[in-house]
Design a protein around this motif. Sequence first.
Motif, short mmCIF file in Angstrom:
data_model
loop_
_atom_site.label_atom_id
_atom_site.label_comp_id
_atom_site.label_asym_id
_atom_site.label_seq_id
_atom_site.Cartn_x
_atom_site.Cartn_y
_atom_site.Cartn_z
N GLY A 161 41.28 126.45 -4.22
CA GLY A 161 42.27 127.18 -3.60
C GLY A 161 43.65 126.31 -3.39
O GLY A 161 43.23 126.03 -4.80
N GLU A 162 44.28 126.36 -3.25
CA GLU A 162 45.20 126.19 -3.30
C GLU A 162 46.21 125.08 -2.94
O GLU A 162 45.50 124.28 -2.96
N LEU B 237 54.09 121.75 -1.58
CA LEU B 237 54.60 120.69 -0.77
C LEU B 237 55.93 121.21 -1.57
O LEU B 237 57.22 121.46 -1.78
N GLU B 238 56.07 121.85 -2.82
CA GLU B 238 56.98 123.02 -3.36
C GLU B 238 57.80 123.87 -2.31
O GLU B 238 58.74 124.10 -1.66
N THR C 231 45.62 114.95 1.42
CA THR C 231 45.41 116.67 1.00
C THR C 231 44.96 116.45 -1.08
O THR C 231 43.38 116.17 -1.79
N ARG C 232 45.79 115.49 -1.59
CA ARG C 232 45.75 115.56 -3.08
C ARG C 232 44.38 114.62 -3.38
O ARG C 232 43.18 115.09 -4.00
N TRP C 233 44.58 113.48 -1.85
CA TRP C 233 42.85 112.58 -2.30
C TRP C 233 41.77 113.16 -2.15
O TRP C 233 40.87 113.87 -2.79
#
Length: 206
Positions: free
Chosen positions: A160-161, A167-168, A150-152
């Motif tokens: 968005g969130e 992950l946290e 998702t980070r990529w």
Amino acid sequence: MATSRGAGGGAVLGYVASRKNLAGSACGVAGVGLALAGGAGAHWPVVVAALYGAGALIAPPERPPVPDLPDPHEQLALVRENLARLREYLAEAGPAPVGGKLAALLELYEALLDPGWAAEVLAVDPEAVHALDRAIRLDVPECVDTYHRTRWWTRWNPGGESSEQHLERQLAVLSEEAEKLTADLREAEARRQRTHTAYLEERGRS
């Protein structure tokens, strides 16, 4: 065709050695004895067949063999191996923004699996072993993998969130589950201690 004949032959041999056939054969032999003694008359084949069928019907059913389940300590050894593989995967996947929480979670997993009295308590609780193995083998890798993927994509479509927040939250849920598991195991030991105390006190009074 050879396989079918082999399977059919195995079924026949299995029935020959079954309880139903043995009971039916015993009753059939009794019927033959009755016929030889003149007690069955001209219809003795029918009597023998009927007695065989009755014996087969009243015979107890075959009991399936007990499954060869792995020893609890063998199961824990497999979970330890999965934890080692998880650590290797995390080292290759790269750092995460909540590395401290992830490290604390892995330390708790390792403490539960550490050979000794804690692992002995864990080994007698199959549901706890399953929950721990599921978290190590599936949940944590999925959390880290989806974070990096998702980070990529977020680089090209921000907004968005954030993946870090997800992950946290995921690690928070897994940490709560691990802490509850630890509390349940601790309570099991406490019940054991209370039971032994009650036994000793009762023995002392008697």
